[in-house]
Design a protein around this motif. Structure first.
Motif, mmCIF file in Angstrom:
data_model
loop_
_atom_site.group_PDB
_atom_site.id
_atom_site.type_symbol
_atom_site.label_atom_id
_atom_site.label_comp_id
_atom_site.label_asym_id
_atom_site.label_seq_id
_atom_site.Cartn_x
_atom_site.Cartn_y
_atom_site.Cartn_z
ATOM 1 N N ALA A 132 0.831 -1.206 0.000
ATOM 2 C CA ALA A 132 0.000 0.000 0.000
ATOM 3 C C ALA A 132 0.866 1.257 0.000
ATOM 4 N N ARG A 133 1.935 1.244 0.764
ATOM 5 C CA ARG A 133 2.831 2.401 0.806
ATOM 6 C C ARG A 133 3.527 2.622 -0.537
ATOM 7 N N ALA A 134 3.659 1.552 -1.313
ATOM 8 C CA ALA A 134 4.324 1.659 -2.614
ATOM 9 C C ALA A 134 3.348 1.989 -3.740
ATOM 10 N N SER A 135 2.084 2.285 -3.388
ATOM 11 C CA SER A 135 1.047 2.495 -4.397
ATOM 12 C C SER A 135 0.369 3.848 -4.212
ATOM 13 N N ARG A 136 -0.102 4.409 -5.328
ATOM 14 C CA ARG A 136 -0.847 5.665 -5.275
ATOM 15 C C ARG A 136 -2.268 5.451 -4.776
ATOM 16 N N HIS A 137 -2.812 4.272 -5.044
ATOM 17 C CA HIS A 137 -4.227 4.022 -4.775
ATOM 18 C C HIS A 137 -4.403 2.530 -4.546
ATOM 19 N N PHE A 148 -10.537 -6.967 6.958
ATOM 20 C CA PHE A 148 -9.634 -6.773 8.090
ATOM 21 C C PHE A 148 -8.442 -5.892 7.720
ATOM 22 N N ALA A 149 -8.237 -5.652 6.421
ATOM 23 C CA ALA A 149 -7.147 -4.787 5.982
ATOM 24 C C ALA A 149 -7.555 -3.323 5.924
ATOM 25 N N LEU A 150 -8.844 -3.021 6.018
ATOM 26 C CA LEU A 150 -9.317 -1.644 5.850
ATOM 27 C C LEU A 150 -8.718 -0.665 6.865
ATOM 28 N N PRO A 151 -8.696 -0.972 8.167
ATOM 29 C CA PRO A 151 -8.100 -0.008 9.110
ATOM 30 C C PRO A 151 -6.630 0.268 8.806
ATOM 31 N N LEU A 152 -5.887 -0.758 8.434
ATOM 32 C CA LEU A 152 -4.475 -0.578 8.103
ATOM 33 C C LEU A 152 -4.307 0.306 6.877
ATOM 34 N N LEU A 153 -5.142 0.105 5.880
ATOM 35 C CA LEU A 153 -5.063 0.922 4.672
ATOM 36 C C LEU A 153 -5.374 2.383 4.970
ATOM 37 N N ARG A 154 -6.330 2.623 5.826
ATOM 38 C CA ARG A 154 -6.645 3.997 6.195
ATOM 39 C C ARG A 154 -5.489 4.614 6.991
ATOM 40 N N GLU A 155 -4.838 3.789 7.796
ATOM 41 C CA GLU A 155 -3.678 4.262 8.558
ATOM 42 C C GLU A 155 -2.536 4.652 7.617
ATOM 43 N N GLY A 157 -2.836 5.756 4.662
ATOM 44 C CA GLY A 157 -3.216 7.034 4.053
ATOM 45 C C GLY A 157 -3.436 6.986 2.563
ATOM 46 N N VAL A 158 -3.380 5.809 1.970
ATOM 47 C CA VAL A 158 -3.612 5.683 0.536
ATOM 48 C C VAL A 158 -5.101 5.853 0.247
ATOM 49 N N THR A 159 -5.438 6.451 -0.909
ATOM 50 C CA THR A 159 -6.853 6.542 -1.272
ATOM 51 C C THR A 159 -7.385 5.155 -1.611
ATOM 52 N N LEU A 160 -8.673 4.960 -1.357
ATOM 53 C CA LEU A 160 -9.287 3.641 -1.522
ATOM 54 C C LEU A 160 -10.508 3.713 -2.426
ATOM 55 N N SER A 161 -10.727 2.621 -3.149
ATOM 56 C CA SER A 161 -11.984 2.421 -3.861
ATOM 57 C C SER A 161 -12.456 1.006 -3.583
ATOM 58 N N HIS A 174 -21.381 -5.268 3.877
ATOM 59 C CA HIS A 174 -20.771 -4.361 2.906
ATOM 60 C C HIS A 174 -20.403 -2.998 3.493
ATOM 61 N N GLU A 175 -20.972 -2.656 4.627
ATOM 62 C CA GLU A 175 -20.837 -1.290 5.137
ATOM 63 C C GLU A 175 -19.402 -0.876 5.458
ATOM 64 N N PRO A 176 -18.554 -1.733 6.070
ATOM 65 C CA PRO A 176 -17.175 -1.296 6.319
ATOM 66 C C PRO A 176 -16.444 -0.912 5.036
ATOM 67 N N PHE A 177 -16.677 -1.638 3.955
ATOM 68 C CA PHE A 177 -16.057 -1.302 2.675
ATOM 69 C C PHE A 177 -16.613 0.019 2.149
ATOM 70 N N ALA A 178 -17.940 0.153 2.201
ATOM 71 C CA ALA A 178 -18.595 1.354 1.680
ATOM 72 C C ALA A 178 -18.160 2.604 2.430
ATOM 73 N N HIS A 179 -17.986 2.499 3.734
ATOM 74 C CA HIS A 179 -17.700 3.675 4.548
ATOM 75 C C HIS A 179 -16.220 4.031 4.585
ATOM 76 N N ALA A 180 -15.347 3.081 4.234
ATOM 77 C CA ALA A 180 -13.907 3.345 4.274
ATOM 78 C C ALA A 180 -13.377 3.912 2.962
ATOM 79 N N ALA A 181 -14.107 3.707 1.870
ATOM 80 C CA ALA A 181 -13.582 4.043 0.545
ATOM 81 C C ALA A 181 -13.800 5.514 0.191
ATOM 82 N N ASP A 182 -12.889 6.031 -0.626
ATOM 83 C CA ASP A 182 -13.027 7.378 -1.177
ATOM 84 C C ASP A 182 -13.879 7.370 -2.446
ATOM 85 N N VAL A 183 -13.851 6.237 -3.164
ATOM 86 C CA VAL A 183 -14.649 6.047 -4.376
ATOM 87 C C VAL A 183 -15.399 4.730 -4.225
ATOM 88 N N VAL A 184 -16.714 4.768 -4.389
ATOM 89 C CA VAL A 184 -17.547 3.581 -4.195
ATOM 90 C C VAL A 184 -18.294 3.259 -5.480
#
Length: 313
Positions: A132-137, A148-155, A157-161, A174-184
């Motif tokens: 994730a650190r090596a990626s733009r998105h 289970f990876a969502l909190p780590l990804l938000r930590e 700081g990479v943008t998520l879809s 589905h809600e944790p995915f929907a609420h964590a993403a920048d693009v849904v």
């Protein structure tokens, strides 16, 4: 320092067995003779998204759990053939697989094998963090380990879809995915009121861009609080299969969005790519290319990549 990858794709690797049937729903009968037959090939949602992004010139890395089985061999071979880096975490239960029934109109019914997963499945945190650190998105499939990876990804700081597929707007899974993403992304197939669902996700989550694809009715785009209707694009050839159309839409949308295009323009790119995908048989891999997408979208910037730089010759 620039990122090593444009997009990290989490999850969604697997194998489909495509069965062509005379109609859907399929009436009960003792047996059917079918043509063009039955084909098993690598490619589920994460694979299709990775292929679509790669065909558009983005640098992609795919991470998922795979079994040491014939299906896993097919998935590894698909990525190797296209030159897409794949990090495969051992999956004792085996590689994900499904059976897709496809009718003459290109409609699909998918049957997923739920035995090839276990409640304790996880993607290793150090691997997720490094990639994730090596990626733009990062695009996150809605498979169990990815949640289970969502909190780590938000930590990180990479943008998520994410793609919620045929969510009914109610199922809490589905809600944790929907609420964590920048693009849904979500299919409108089971949504009685797509706008209400999109606005509720926007209110409860962090997404500023949400898309509900609606097949022949186009798509609904909620961007910065304003709802837009995205019309369909005429396919360049006869429609043969809708499998992968949503993944193609998401890939082209992200291609444009990562280049800084407005959401409306990105959605038009998605509609063009989705129309192309409907003309490709489910048994083959032929995502729209960057040149095809820009030409059909009415964009003459053929020297521009999704990183906003001039294409290197």
């Amino acid at each position: 320092m620039s990122a090593e990858n444009d997009v990290l794709v989490l999850g969604g690797a697997g194998v489909d067995t495509v069965v062509h049937v005379p109609e859907l729903p399929l009436p009960f009968a003792d047996s059917y003779l079918i043509r063009p037959g039955i084909t098993t090939r690598a490619g589920q949602t994460g694979d299709f998204l990775a292929l679509g992004l790669h065909a558009l010139g983005l640098r992609v890395h795919h991470l998922d759990l795979l079994g040491d089985d014939p299906e896993g061999t097919l998935v590894r071979a698909l990525h190797a053939e296209h030159g897409i880096p794949l990090t495969a975490i051992p999956q004792p239960a085996g590689t994900k697989r499904a059976v897709n029934l496809v009718d003459p109109l290109g409609r699909r019914l998918s049957l997923y094998d739920d035995t090839r997963a276990a409640p304790e499945d996880r993607l290793p945190e150090p691997v997720v963090r490094e990639l994730a650190r090596a990626s733009r998105h990062t695009h996150v499939s809605i498979s169990h380990p990815c949640a289970f990876a969502l909190p780590l990804l938000r930590e990180v700081g990479v943008t998520l879809s994410t793609d919620l597929h045929d969510w009914d707007g109610v199922n809490p899974y589905h809600e944790p995915f929907a609420h964590a993403a920048d693009v849904v992304f979500v299919s409108a197939a089971r949504l009685t009121d797509p706008e209400a669902v999109l606005r509720r996700v926007a209110e409860r989550g962090r997404a500023s861009v949400l898309v509900a694809t609606a097949g022949a009715d186009g798509a609904h785009l909620l961007a910065d609080g304003e709802l837009h209707h995205i019309p369909t694009v005429t396919p360049p050839a006869p429609v043969v299969d809708s499998n992968g159309a949503g993944d193609a839409f998401a890939a082209a949308f992200l291609f444009a969005w990562l280049a800084g295009e407005p959401a409306l323009r990105a959605a038009h790119f998605g509609a063009v790519a989705g129309a192309h995908a409907c003309t490709v048989p489910a048994t083959t891999h032929a995502p729209i290319t960057r040149e095809q997408l820009l030409e059909r979208a009415g964009d003459d910037r053929t020297g521009t990549t999704a990183r906003g730089h001039e294409k290197e010759e």
